[in-house]
Enzyme design. Structure first.
Site, PDB file in Angstrom:
ATOM      1  N   CYS A 118       0.818  -1.226   0.000  1.00 30.31           N
ATOM      2  CA  CYS A 118       0.000   0.000   0.000  1.00 30.31           C
ATOM      3  C   CYS A 118       0.847   1.270   0.000  1.00 30.31           C
ATOM      4  CB  CYS A 118      -0.949   0.001   1.198  1.00 30.31           C
ATOM      5  SG  CYS A 118      -1.958  -1.467   1.285  1.00 30.31           S
ATOM      6  N   HIS A 260      -3.327   7.044   3.667  1.00 26.76           N
ATOM      7  CA  HIS A 260      -3.772   5.820   2.990  1.00 26.76           C
ATOM      8  C   HIS A 260      -5.165   5.460   3.500  1.00 26.76           C
ATOM      9  CE1 HIS A 260      -4.188   1.848   1.559  1.00 26.76           C
ATOM     10  NE2 HIS A 260      -3.751   1.220   2.630  1.00 26.76           N
ATOM     11  N   ASN A 290     -10.292  -0.287   0.887  1.00 25.93           N
ATOM     12  CA  ASN A 290      -8.841  -0.138   0.816  1.00 25.93           C
ATOM     13  C   ASN A 290      -8.370  -0.558  -0.583  1.00 25.93           C
ATOM     14  OD1 ASN A 290      -6.086  -0.392   1.002  1.00 25.93           O
ATOM     15  ND2 ASN A 290      -6.087  -1.526   2.927  1.00 25.93           N
TER      16      ASN A 290
END
Ligand code: UT7
Length: 333
Positions: A118, A260, A290
């Protein structure tokens, strides 16, 4: 040697049209809309459709076209493709090469995948900055695109509620001497002692997917959510605090904080540690879940498009992911 200053010339994003709501997931695993919203803030996520070319390179091509157009460039003006991807089209060739073809880039520019999970797009931003600064490259296309839906076990409620598919892209180039837009500073890190807390253990060279893996249903990602959660908050907040301090800035100097988009509680806890007012935090995790390394560039584009983020605004990005990697970037948009 005089260094160039790097700026974001244009942004873009793409999310597939297909929506999977919490209620859809609750039909197949033991979970509920209430649990998912309360623990993660996620209401729905987008799922790519391979028959519509919505794999990683296909989604990236759509996001990249918008970013290139917004930068006022043509595809063949790009002289390097950096592609942050955790779930690639193929093990090789790299997904950046698939993307080069889909964009119709014929200038044979370099094409490289980055895997820092990520955090990959923030890693890419740091690398692209250095290449623009030294003048070796003029226009770098940096995408973060992920298809987590292909690697989560849709029968595992620990992970399947969390992830979605999507793409975010930027084009980077040198800013004019009169231009205030600049990448100011960044920090990258990784804590490999916790690498097994978020892992796709099979499918690599040490454990290729063979019949025994499939028989044991071990071909999926696995995660210890609490370890990831605690580290995410701690590392994102400490990287941001360090960046601000060494640039003699405070949260008052930041117009927008884009963390994030993994979990609303992680975003809120990090914001609280940084004493960041809620109204400065860009959040869209409720719509897309996500999307790993796509989440920051896609949220950036969304906020640029709807007019919240303007040229000259000071932005702070923070990311974390499998590794456990982490990073933060401070810039003037
Ligand atoms: O980009 C990085 C990707 N990863 C992450 O961002 C993950 C970070 N971690 C998290 O977001 C959170 O840890 C989760 C959302 C994954 C879990 O939230 P939590 O508050 O840490 O819950 P928990 O793991 O402590 O589980 C609490 C309970 C457990 O039941 P018992 O043992 O209390 O009876 C779980 O079995 O919730 C249960 N549970 C669920 N229940 C309904 C776990 N997943 C679910 C689910 N639906 N989907």
């Amino acid at each position: 040697m005089d260094l160039n200053r790097t700026k974001i010339l244009g942004t873009g994003k793409y999310h597939p049209a297909q929506i999977k709501t919490n209620l859809d997931i609750a039909k197949t695993v033991d979970t509920s809309d209430e649990w998912i919203v309360q623990r993660t803030g996620i209401k729905e996520r987008r799922i790519g459709d391979i028959s519509k070319d919505e794999g990683p390179s296909g989604m990236a091509a759509r996001a990249a076209k918008i970013a290139i157009e917004n930068a006022g460039l043509e595809p063949n003006d790009i002289d390097l493709i950096l592609f942050s991807v955790t779930f690639p089209d193929t093990m090789f060739p790299n997904t950046a090469s698939w993307l080069q073809e889909k964009l119709g880039i014929t200038n044979k520019c370099g094409a490289l995948d980055i895997n820092a999970a990520c955090t990959g797009w923030v890693y890419g931003l740091t690398m692209a900055n250095a290449l623009i600064q030294t003048g070796t490259h003029k226009h770098i296309l940096l995408v973060g695109t992920e298809m987590g839906s292909a690697f989560v076990n849709w029968e595992d409620r620990n992970t399947c509620v969390l992830f979605g598919d999507g793409s975010g892209a930027v084009v980077l180039g040198a800013s004019e001497s009169t231009d205030s837009s600049v990448i100011i500073d960044s920090i990258l890190g990784s804590d490999s002692s916790k690498k097994e807390s978020l892992i796709l253990p099979k499918g690599g060279a040490v454990a290729p997917i063979r019949q025994d893996v499939l028989d044991k249903n071990e071909q999926w990602m696995s995660m210890d959510g609490q370890i990831v959660f605690k580290n995410a908050v701690k590392t994102m907040a400490s990287h941001c605090a360090k960046l601000l301090k060494r640039n003699k800035m405070t949260m008052d100097d930041i117009d927008w904080f884009i963390p994030h988009q993994a979990n609303l509680r992680i975003i809120e806890a990090t914001g609280n540690l940084l004493k960041c007012p809620e109204e400065k935090v860009i959040i869209n995790v409720e719509k897309y879940a996500n999307t790993s390394s796509a989440s920051i560039p896609a949220a950036l584009h969304e906020a640029v498009e709807d007019g919240r983020i303007k040229r000259g605004d000071t932005l702070l990005f923070a990311a974390f992911g499998a590794g456990l990697t982490s990073g933060a970037t401070l810039l003037k948009f």
